[in-house]
Motif scaffolding. Structure first.
Motif, PDB file in Angstrom:
ATOM      1  N   ASP A 186       7.144 -44.875  47.113  1.00 30.83           N
ATOM      2  CA  ASP A 186       8.103 -43.800  46.886  1.00 30.83           C
ATOM      3  C   ASP A 186       8.355 -43.673  45.391  1.00 30.83           C
ATOM      4  OD1 ASP A 186       9.778 -45.932  46.218  1.00 30.83           O
ATOM      5  OD2 ASP A 186      10.872 -45.862  48.111  1.00 30.83           O
ATOM      6  N   GLU A 187       9.206 -42.748  44.999  1.00 30.16           N
ATOM      7  CA  GLU A 187       9.449 -42.489  43.581  1.00 30.16           C
ATOM      8  C   GLU A 187      10.039 -43.705  42.880  1.00 30.16           C
ATOM      9  OE1 GLU A 187      11.542 -38.969  42.621  1.00 30.16           O
ATOM     10  OE2 GLU A 187      10.166 -37.651  43.685  1.00 30.16           O
ATOM     11  N   GLU A 188      10.828 -44.488  43.580  1.00 29.19           N
ATOM     12  CA  GLU A 188      11.423 -45.673  42.977  1.00 29.19           C
ATOM     13  C   GLU A 188      10.349 -46.679  42.576  1.00 29.19           C
ATOM     14  OE1 GLU A 188      14.803 -49.115  43.953  1.00 29.19           O
ATOM     15  OE2 GLU A 188      14.314 -47.584  45.439  1.00 29.19           O
ATOM     16  N   VAL A 189       9.357 -46.887  43.433  1.00 28.59           N
ATOM     17  CA  VAL A 189       8.273 -47.822  43.135  1.00 28.59           C
ATOM     18  C   VAL A 189       7.416 -47.291  41.992  1.00 28.59           C
ATOM     19  CG1 VAL A 189       6.183 -48.916  44.033  1.00 28.59           C
ATOM     20  CG2 VAL A 189       8.222 -48.777  45.468  1.00 28.59           C
ATOM     21  N   VAL A 190       7.070 -45.998  42.037  1.00 27.39           N
ATOM     22  CA  VAL A 190       6.249 -45.407  40.979  1.00 27.39           C
ATOM     23  C   VAL A 190       6.965 -45.512  39.634  1.00 27.39           C
ATOM     24  CG1 VAL A 190       5.192 -43.273  40.127  1.00 27.39           C
ATOM     25  CG2 VAL A 190       5.047 -43.862  42.565  1.00 27.39           C
ATOM     26  N   ASN A 191       8.252 -45.228  39.633  1.00 30.77           N
ATOM     27  CA  ASN A 191       9.020 -45.309  38.399  1.00 30.77           C
ATOM     28  C   ASN A 191       9.070 -46.743  37.877  1.00 30.77           C
ATOM     29  OD1 ASN A 191      10.638 -43.813  36.442  1.00 30.77           O
ATOM     30  ND2 ASN A 191      12.335 -45.068  37.151  1.00 30.77           N
ATOM     31  N   TYR A 192       9.165 -47.717  38.768  1.00 32.89           N
ATOM     32  CA  TYR A 192       9.140 -49.117  38.355  1.00 32.89           C
ATOM     33  C   TYR A 192       7.810 -49.462  37.678  1.00 32.89           C
ATOM     34  CZ  TYR A 192       8.714 -54.196  38.632  1.00 32.89           C
ATOM     35  OH  TYR A 192       8.502 -55.517  38.325  1.00 32.89           O
ATOM     36  N   ILE A 193       6.715 -49.008  38.260  1.00 36.38           N
ATOM     37  CA  ILE A 193       5.394 -49.272  37.686  1.00 36.38           C
ATOM     38  C   ILE A 193       5.289 -48.658  36.290  1.00 36.38           C
ATOM     39  CG2 ILE A 193       2.926 -48.775  37.927  1.00 36.38           C
ATOM     40  CD1 ILE A 193       3.445 -48.810  41.018  1.00 36.38           C
ATOM     41  N   PHE A 194       5.742 -47.425  36.160  1.00 30.87           N
ATOM     42  CA  PHE A 194       5.689 -46.752  34.861  1.00 30.87           C
ATOM     43  C   PHE A 194       6.550 -47.492  33.828  1.00 30.87           C
ATOM     44  CE2 PHE A 194       4.665 -42.246  36.665  1.00 30.87           C
ATOM     45  CZ  PHE A 194       3.420 -42.702  37.036  1.00 30.87           C
ATOM     46  N   GLU A 195       7.712 -47.949  34.236  1.00 26.61           N
ATOM     47  CA  GLU A 195       8.597 -48.662  33.310  1.00 26.61           C
ATOM     48  C   GLU A 195       7.972 -49.969  32.839  1.00 26.61           C
ATOM     49  OE1 GLU A 195      12.236 -49.118  35.433  1.00 26.61           O
ATOM     50  OE2 GLU A 195      13.025 -47.153  34.824  1.00 26.61           O
ATOM     51  N   GLN A 196       7.281 -50.663  33.744  1.00 29.98           N
ATOM     52  CA  GLN A 196       6.612 -51.904  33.343  1.00 29.98           C
ATOM     53  C   GLN A 196       5.515 -51.622  32.329  1.00 29.98           C
ATOM     54  OE1 GLN A 196       7.648 -55.197  34.513  1.00 29.98           O
ATOM     55  NE2 GLN A 196       9.287 -53.712  34.823  1.00 29.98           N
ATOM     56  N   ALA A 197       4.759 -50.550  32.546  1.00 30.21           N
ATOM     57  CA  ALA A 197       3.700 -50.193  31.599  1.00 30.21           C
ATOM     58  C   ALA A 197       4.283 -49.896  30.221  1.00 30.21           C
ATOM     59  CB  ALA A 197       2.924 -48.984  32.113  1.00 30.21           C
ATOM     60  N   LEU A 198       5.422 -49.213  30.173  1.00 31.98           N
ATOM     61  CA  LEU A 198       6.071 -48.941  28.895  1.00 31.98           C
ATOM     62  C   LEU A 198       6.553 -50.238  28.253  1.00 31.98           C
ATOM     63  CD1 LEU A 198       8.124 -45.754  29.837  1.00 31.98           C
ATOM     64  CD2 LEU A 198       6.025 -45.845  28.468  1.00 31.98           C
ATOM     65  N   LYS A 199       7.059 -51.141  29.058  1.00 31.88           N
ATOM     66  CA  LYS A 199       7.504 -52.435  28.535  1.00 31.88           C
ATOM     67  C   LYS A 199       6.352 -53.193  27.899  1.00 31.88           C
ATOM     68  CE  LYS A 199       8.041 -55.890  31.306  1.00 31.88           C
ATOM     69  NZ  LYS A 199       8.522 -56.737  32.435  1.00 31.88           N
ATOM     70  N   TRP A 200       5.148 -53.007  28.437  1.00 28.51           N
ATOM     71  CA  TRP A 200       3.960 -53.662  27.900  1.00 28.51           C
ATOM     72  C   TRP A 200       3.292 -52.812  26.815  1.00 28.51           C
ATOM     73  CZ3 TRP A 200       2.487 -54.433  33.678  1.00 28.51           C
ATOM     74  CH2 TRP A 200       3.236 -55.498  34.210  1.00 28.51           C
ATOM     75  N   HIS A 201       3.937 -51.716  26.406  1.00 23.97           N
ATOM     76  CA  HIS A 201       3.529 -50.898  25.247  1.00 23.97           C
ATOM     77  C   HIS A 201       2.207 -50.166  25.451  1.00 23.97           C
ATOM     78  CE1 HIS A 201       6.842 -52.701  22.970  1.00 23.97           C
ATOM     79  NE2 HIS A 201       6.479 -53.847  23.511  1.00 23.97           N
ATOM     80  N   VAL A 202       2.057 -49.550  26.614  1.00 29.21           N
ATOM     81  CA  VAL A 202       0.841 -48.806  26.930  1.00 29.21           C
ATOM     82  C   VAL A 202       0.674 -47.617  25.995  1.00 29.21           C
ATOM     83  CG1 VAL A 202       2.060 -47.426  28.669  1.00 29.21           C
ATOM     84  CG2 VAL A 202      -0.436 -47.649  28.778  1.00 29.21           C
ATOM     85  N   SER A 203      -0.579 -47.377  25.579  1.00 30.88           N
ATOM     86  CA  SER A 203      -0.912 -46.169  24.821  1.00 30.88           C
ATOM     87  C   SER A 203      -1.775 -45.215  25.634  1.00 30.88           C
ATOM     88  CB  SER A 203      -1.632 -46.521  23.518  1.00 30.88           C
ATOM     89  OG  SER A 203      -0.716 -46.898  22.505  1.00 30.88           O
ATOM     90  N   THR A 204      -2.725 -45.769  26.430  1.00 33.02           N
ATOM     91  CA  THR A 204      -3.616 -44.904  27.201  1.00 33.02           C
ATOM     92  C   THR A 204      -3.686 -45.374  28.644  1.00 33.02           C
ATOM     93  OG1 THR A 204      -5.623 -46.185  26.694  1.00 33.02           O
ATOM     94  CG2 THR A 204      -5.003 -44.437  25.156  1.00 33.02           C
ATOM     95  N   PHE A 205      -3.935 -44.417  29.541  1.00 30.04           N
ATOM     96  CA  PHE A 205      -3.944 -44.704  30.976  1.00 30.04           C
ATOM     97  C   PHE A 205      -5.094 -43.970  31.638  1.00 30.04           C
ATOM     98  CE2 PHE A 205      -2.316 -43.598  35.318  1.00 30.04           C
ATOM     99  CZ  PHE A 205      -2.364 -44.876  35.846  1.00 30.04           C
ATOM    100  N   ASN A 206      -5.981 -44.724  32.283  1.00 29.17           N
ATOM    101  CA  ASN A 206      -7.117 -44.179  33.011  1.00 29.17           C
ATOM    102  C   ASN A 206      -6.719 -44.008  34.476  1.00 29.17           C
ATOM    103  OD1 ASN A 206      -9.549 -43.573  34.224  1.00 29.17           O
ATOM    104  ND2 ASN A 206     -10.469 -45.584  33.890  1.00 29.17           N
TER     105      ASN A 206
END
Length: 509
Positions: free
Chosen positions: A345-365
């Protein structure tokens, strides 16, 4: 005691006088530096911020085995490893259900590039680089040694040369040949060496994945290799790619201590954690990638998001690598799998996105697979934070300046993203008049503009050939070798040429 108190009181009375003297000294020095502009009115500009989703180099989604404007993969499947099947292009760069990108990711297997011992088909990569440029993209590249299935095996000539069959006795289930065979370092390592010599520093090559063992080159069983082979294969990349960014994937979940994967290699000195500085060697910083962002329990017994990445990013000493080199991530499965099979659901997707930002993502395949429309708002907000996002908050300059005089600028910026920019773009000031235009380059190294506030001040000299008159003062982030604006700011008011007007300036006799 009484004498001591009186002495202390005397010192206390001196403090305001000393402070005043220091302030006057600083002020007089500051105004002396300003010189000609000290008597001139300073123009202060507070540019308006934009909430627009920016299409900028080196950040955001990537296409996968495709380019901007191509049709997406259908369903939950995707293609990789084979040479790209080029689609007809109708001139439109937008693709339904997928963000427009500035990076095209290409993953190709060894067997298609080296058609015989030492015989390389560089036309495959040349074409991919050329099409990427035409579609407004750079190319991110990985050469994998092999995948599963007969069509993605190591080159057939290599099996004949070594006499190796498809053995079940290898130390890893995801090995297809014995990497300890000297021929493996000679030929696969030789391919990487030749690749670096031909393409290192290519202006349209965004980054290269370090890949040399396991299915898809993702490093399965890397810790089982002898030091000689592991060091030899890794150094084929490090020794031959001195300009193009390298990205490494040691977080594959098959080794209890990821830091041991790089023991004895030059890579140990790349992690900026203070423990390995690479003193006395030619070191550059190295980015990293993860290939299963979003796995919250695909295989039931463990989760990359919960049981691998958070722990190993820290244990491996890589948590600060983002400050100097890009962090790349790949989706686990596809978005449609997340929605249909995993039922996120949106809560899980948002959690995944937040973790990626925490790890300083620049690009996403995202594997050129559709983004469900219900998640578009989440994806859009995620993209606004991914990588760098520069906002100009304040800019000051003198209202007039004499010929060959100093233009003293002061600027306050904010990087609202989670990473710096990694390419050497330049902050430039343009004086645009009715008859003449001059571009002045500042000394700013915007690669050091980490998330948060940035203050940059500079003295620029008016070129000798700029005649008196009124000019428009504009600024932009331009290419390292040209005067073309390359990086969009999160500010309103950009003109049709990509420059941001600050106001007028008068050049006097």
């Amino acid at each position: 005691m009484q004498k001591t108190e009186r002495l202390s009181d005397k010192r206390m009375r001196l403090i305001p006088k000393v402070a005043l003297f220091i302030w006057l000294l600083y002020s007089s020095n500051m105004w002396a530096q300003i010189g000609e502009s000290s008597s001139q009115k300073l123009v202060a500009v507070y540019p308006e911020e934009s909430d627009e989703l920016l299409l900028n180099p080196g950040v955001g989604f990537t296409t996968f085995q495709r380019f901007n404007g191509d049709e997406l993969n259908e369903g939950t499947d995707w293609t990789e490893g084979f040479p790209i099947e080029y689609q007809d292009f109708d001139g439109k760069l937008e693709t339904n259900d997928y963000p427009q990108t500035t990076i095209a990711y290409h993953r190709i297997n060894w067997r298609f590039l080296e058609t015989g011992p030492g015989l390389y088909d560089w036309g495959i990569i040349d074409k991919a680089l050329r099409i990427a440029e035409q579609r407004g993209q750079t190319l991110m590249l990985r050469v994998s040694p092999y995948e599963g299935g007969d069509l993605k095996d190591v080159p057939s000539w290599y099996r004949k040369l070594t006499g190796e069959g498809k053995s079940d006795t290898l130390l890893s289930k995801k090995w297809r040949v014995n990497p300890e065979n000297p021929e493996y370092l000679k030929y696969f390592g030789g391919l990487i060496e030749a690749l670096g010599k031909k393409y290192d520093g290519h202006p349209h090559l965004e980054a290269v994945d370090i890949s040399f063992i396991g299915y898809w080159g993702e490093g399965d069983g890397m810790h089982l290799l002898s030091d000689h082979v592991r060091v030899g294969l890794i150094n084929k990349y490090l020794d031959n790619f001195k300009k193009t960014h390298l990205i490494f994937q040691p977080l594959n979940g098959d080794a209890p201590r990821p830091e041991l994967l790089v023991r004895g290699t030059k890579i140990a000195a790349y992690w900026p954690d203070g423990t390995n500085n690479g003193e006395g060697s030619d070191m550059r910083h190295l980015g990293w990638r993860i290939d299963c962002l979003g796995d919250m329990g695909f295989w039931n017994d463990f989760s990359h998001m919960l049981d691998v990445y958070p722990q190993d990013i820290v244990r491996s000493g890589m948590k600060d690598a983002w400050k100097k080199a890009p962090i790349a991530m790949e989706i686990c499965g596809t978005f449609l799998r997340w929605l249909e099979k995993e039922q996120y659901d949106e809560e899980v997707v948002n959690y995944i996105f937040e973790q990626a930002l925490k790890w300083h993502v620049s690009t996403f395949n995202a594997k050129s697979s559709p983004v469900p429309s219900k998640w578009n708002p989440l994806v859009t907000e995620w993209l606004k934070k991914m990588g760098y996002r520069f906002v100009l908050r304040k800019f000051t300059y003198p209202s007039k300046v004499g010929q060959q005089g100093q233009i003293i600028i002061s600027s306050w910026w904010e990087n609202k993203g989670v990473a710096p920019i990694y390419r050497d773009y330049r902050l430039a000031i343009r004086l645009k008049g009715k008859k003449q235009t001059a571009v002045l380059f500042t000394s700013a190294d915007i690669r050091n503009w980490l998330p948060g506030d940035v203050i940059f001040d500079e003295k620029l000299y008016v070129p000798i050939d700029v005649p008196p008159g009124e000019y428009r003062l504009e600024l932009a982030l331009v290419g390292s070798t040209d005067q073309i604006p390359r990086v969009k700011l999160a500010n309103k008011g950009v003109n049709e040429e990509g420059w941001y007007p600050m106001g007028k300036i008068l050049v006097t006799d």
